[in-house]
Design a protein around this motif. Sequence first.
Motif, PDB file in Angstrom:
ATOM      1  N   ASP A  34       0.833  -1.207   0.000  1.00  0.00           N
ATOM      2  CA  ASP A  34       0.000   0.000   0.000  1.00  0.00           C
ATOM      3  C   ASP A  34       0.869   1.260   0.000  1.00  0.00           C
ATOM      4  N   ALA A  35       1.924   1.225   0.815  1.00  0.00           N
ATOM      5  CA  ALA A  35       2.802   2.390   0.900  1.00  0.00           C
ATOM      6  C   ALA A  35       3.475   2.636  -0.450  1.00  0.00           C
ATOM      7  N   TYR A  36       3.895   1.538  -1.099  1.00  0.00           N
ATOM      8  CA  TYR A  36       4.517   1.655  -2.423  1.00  0.00           C
ATOM      9  C   TYR A  36       3.552   2.299  -3.417  1.00  0.00           C
ATOM     10  N   GLU A  37       2.310   1.756  -3.454  1.00  0.00           N
ATOM     11  CA  GLU A  37       1.311   2.288  -4.383  1.00  0.00           C
ATOM     12  C   GLU A  37       1.048   3.778  -4.099  1.00  0.00           C
ATOM     13  N   ALA A  38       0.976   4.110  -2.802  1.00  0.00           N
ATOM     14  CA  ALA A  38       0.698   5.505  -2.444  1.00  0.00           C
ATOM     15  C   ALA A  38       1.814   6.424  -2.930  1.00  0.00           C
ATOM     16  N   LEU A  39       3.053   5.978  -2.761  1.00  0.00           N
ATOM     17  CA  LEU A  39       4.195   6.796  -3.175  1.00  0.00           C
ATOM     18  C   LEU A  39       4.260   6.951  -4.685  1.00  0.00           C
ATOM     19  N   VAL A  40       3.943   5.860  -5.397  1.00  0.00           N
ATOM     20  CA  VAL A  40       4.046   5.908  -6.851  1.00  0.00           C
ATOM     21  C   VAL A  40       2.940   6.766  -7.450  1.00  0.00           C
ATOM     22  N   SER A  41       1.725   6.661  -6.869  1.00  0.00           N
ATOM     23  CA  SER A  41       0.617   7.374  -7.509  1.00  0.00           C
ATOM     24  C   SER A  41       0.558   8.851  -7.108  1.00  0.00           C
ATOM     25  N   ALA A  42       1.173   9.207  -5.983  1.00  0.00           N
ATOM     26  CA  ALA A  42       1.133  10.616  -5.588  1.00  0.00           C
ATOM     27  C   ALA A  42       2.342  11.354  -6.140  1.00  0.00           C
ATOM     28  N   THR A  43       2.175  12.682  -6.291  1.00  0.00           N
ATOM     29  CA  THR A  43       3.268  13.451  -6.878  1.00  0.00           C
ATOM     30  C   THR A  43       4.372  13.752  -5.863  1.00  0.00           C
ATOM     31  N   ASP A  44       3.990  13.815  -4.585  1.00  0.00           N
ATOM     32  CA  ASP A  44       5.046  14.010  -3.592  1.00  0.00           C
ATOM     33  C   ASP A  44       4.673  13.329  -2.281  1.00  0.00           C
ATOM     34  N   LEU A  45       5.611  13.325  -1.377  1.00  0.00           N
ATOM     35  CA  LEU A  45       5.461  12.594  -0.123  1.00  0.00           C
ATOM     36  C   LEU A  45       4.259  13.090   0.681  1.00  0.00           C
ATOM     37  N   HIS A  46       4.076  14.414   0.763  1.00  0.00           N
ATOM     38  CA  HIS A  46       2.986  14.954   1.570  1.00  0.00           C
ATOM     39  C   HIS A  46       1.640  14.513   1.048  1.00  0.00           C
ATOM     40  N   ARG A  47       1.495  14.527  -0.292  1.00  0.00           N
ATOM     41  CA  ARG A  47       0.234  14.100  -0.857  1.00  0.00           C
ATOM     42  C   ARG A  47       0.018  12.608  -0.586  1.00  0.00           C
ATOM     43  N   ALA A  48       1.092  11.811  -0.705  1.00  0.00           N
ATOM     44  CA  ALA A  48       0.982  10.374  -0.453  1.00  0.00           C
ATOM     45  C   ALA A  48       0.495  10.136   0.979  1.00  0.00           C
ATOM     46  N   ILE A  49       1.070  10.884   1.927  1.00  0.00           N
ATOM     47  CA  ILE A  49       0.685  10.708   3.333  1.00  0.00           C
ATOM     48  C   ILE A  49      -0.756  11.156   3.553  1.00  0.00           C
ATOM     49  N   ALA A  50      -1.100  12.278   2.941  1.00  0.00           N
ATOM     50  CA  ALA A  50      -2.447  12.822   3.136  1.00  0.00           C
ATOM     51  C   ALA A  50      -3.513  11.876   2.598  1.00  0.00           C
ATOM     52  N   GLU A  51      -3.182  11.157   1.508  1.00  0.00           N
ATOM     53  CA  GLU A  51      -4.204  10.332   0.872  1.00  0.00           C
ATOM     54  C   GLU A  51      -4.197   8.893   1.364  1.00  0.00           C
ATOM     55  N   ALA A  52      -3.185   8.507   2.135  1.00  0.00           N
ATOM     56  CA  ALA A  52      -3.073   7.112   2.563  1.00  0.00           C
ATOM     57  C   ALA A  52      -3.931   6.839   3.797  1.00  0.00           C
ATOM     58  N   SER A  53      -4.137   5.540   4.084  1.00  0.00           N
ATOM     59  CA  SER A  53      -4.824   5.158   5.322  1.00  0.00           C
ATOM     60  C   SER A  53      -3.914   5.511   6.505  1.00  0.00           C
ATOM     61  N   PRO A  54      -4.475   5.604   7.715  1.00  0.00           N
ATOM     62  CA  PRO A  54      -3.645   6.003   8.869  1.00  0.00           C
ATOM     63  C   PRO A  54      -2.403   5.113   9.056  1.00  0.00           C
TER      64      PRO A  54
END
Length: 607
Positions: free
Chosen positions: A493-513
């Motif tokens: 999940d973390a991998y997918e979040a990082l790949v699909s988001a443009t930057d780290l902050h967006r990945a964190i904001a959109e990921a599950s807790p």
Amino acid sequence: MGIEDDDIAKVRAAADIVQIVNGYTTLKRVGRRWQGLCPFHTEKSASFSVNSEDGLYYCFGCQKSGDVITFVREKEQLDFVGAVEWLANKYSITLRYTERGEDEGRKRRTKLVDAVRKAVEWYHTRLLESADAGEARKYLRARGFDGDAVRRYKMGWAPDDAKQWDPLCRYLKLNDEDLRASGLGAINSRGRQYDFFRGRVLFPIFDDRGDPIGFGGRILPGHDGPKYKNTSDDAAIYSKSKILYGLNWAKEHIVQAGEAIVCEGYTDVIGFATAGVPRAVATCGTALTEDHIRLLKRFSPRIVLAFDADAAGQNAAARVYEWEQKLDVEFSVADLPNGVDPGELALTDPARLAAAITNAKPFLGFRVERVLSSGNLRTPEGRARTAQTAVDVVREHPSDLVRDQYLMTIADRCHLDPDHVRAAARGAARVAPGRVTNQPEPRGAMMPVDHAPRRRPMRENAEDEALRLLVHRRTEIIDRLEPVLFDSDARRDAYEALVSATDLHRAIAEASPDTAALLTRLAVDEPDGDPDQAIVDLSRYATSRVLDQLRREAASVREPEDLRAYSDVIDWLRHRLAELDDAEKRMSAAALLVAWLAENAEGPAGE
Ligand SMILES: [Zn+2]
């Protein structure tokens, strides 16, 4: 959420997380990170880590994580908007709000809070310096409040000076409408403004963020009028059913101790603090409400009542059980000597006051004990009567498991057969069967959290290393990774979040807790890994996993042709796996394996 996104981004960019965190613990620079003792849990070695470039923190001990706004929310116990405002104030950033009405509402509130703040200072100076405050100072000294306490709690004196126009009103220069809305004064029959608290010693009341919003006023002994007068609920910024006196000072201690104390008076709150128990709050001239409990629950699920909870009667008991169930909080009752309030006890025997909290009893236990210790247990008739009264008290509790334990206590103390007591509890039961529940107690959530770091398996370490590189050195590794290389769901999940988001902050904001916490932890780690090694390690683990699966499947294959297909694939994979240990061939082998795994994630040749 109320604040313009642009302004939130501005606050985030302006806020220096290292500077903010340094207000609560001391950070030292270690490599590219900052480290220090965790401000959220007690520890001897530094496991709190801050990445100042990305503005993120993570504790390897208690797993708390987030950005500068989360940090301020947690430490200052604020909501999101409150935390952004706190930071904006610190960095002098003007915020715009998304709805004009809200903007106006906040402006109005700020204006009224400022008026109350000015009044707090004015009354306080008056108490400290003015000749007409002599009697008030004498009264406070007699109650055990020295200059330090007077200053710490900003106590004040509202002069009784109605001969001319009121001095406070003259000082504040508010229009009639604002004076009323601030709760500071009103208009008399001759159209004159007057000070609402005239002739009283004042205890300023702050909201949980520390904004002054009202007063509790105590009349001096021997003067006419009600003993206490509080800011009226008509005031625009004050609502007694939602306000707890002392929460602004106590909140941090409440969080630390995991326990809040509720008492009845301003002087009780101060008494607890001087007795070394700084986690007490008081209702301001009203009974406890559900809003009070919801507010306290933000800080702690455990609440100790430090007033005569029994005198509050049966209705109070029913409410307590309802709140325990509905809001998942736990009430107990302080072991105070009869008829002595905490403020007095703090003066005569502070150690006894502290012990009253240590020895607090569960709410029902306290009430049952009251009945048992006041009953006549010397005669059979007396014991039966006492038992019946105690059974009636127990019957109000919604959990039959809890009820049964107290029924056995009653049987024991009154020398009765437990089955008879149980029968008495069933007879003429006032509790509807629908309300009876079977909740297991005590609640597991109360147990201390084990902060010992867990050892992670090697494979998870390899997956973390790859993710860490993806966070810190994205371009060096992103094209060489595939989802199938991650066996752990959380890490995939973390991998997918990082790949699909443009930057780290967006990945964190959109990921599950959970995923957000994992990403934050990786972000504060030192990115010292080697991308080549990470790819080799990941492809080795993933290939081994697939090989195991293929061998299991091959064992149940009957057709010779199918069997050959399996053994071809297995041989090919085994050769590549062996090449991973060969310095010359390992990178090409890893690339082949990653490509194969991406194609055939589910099984041999997709069959
Ligand atoms: Zn921690």
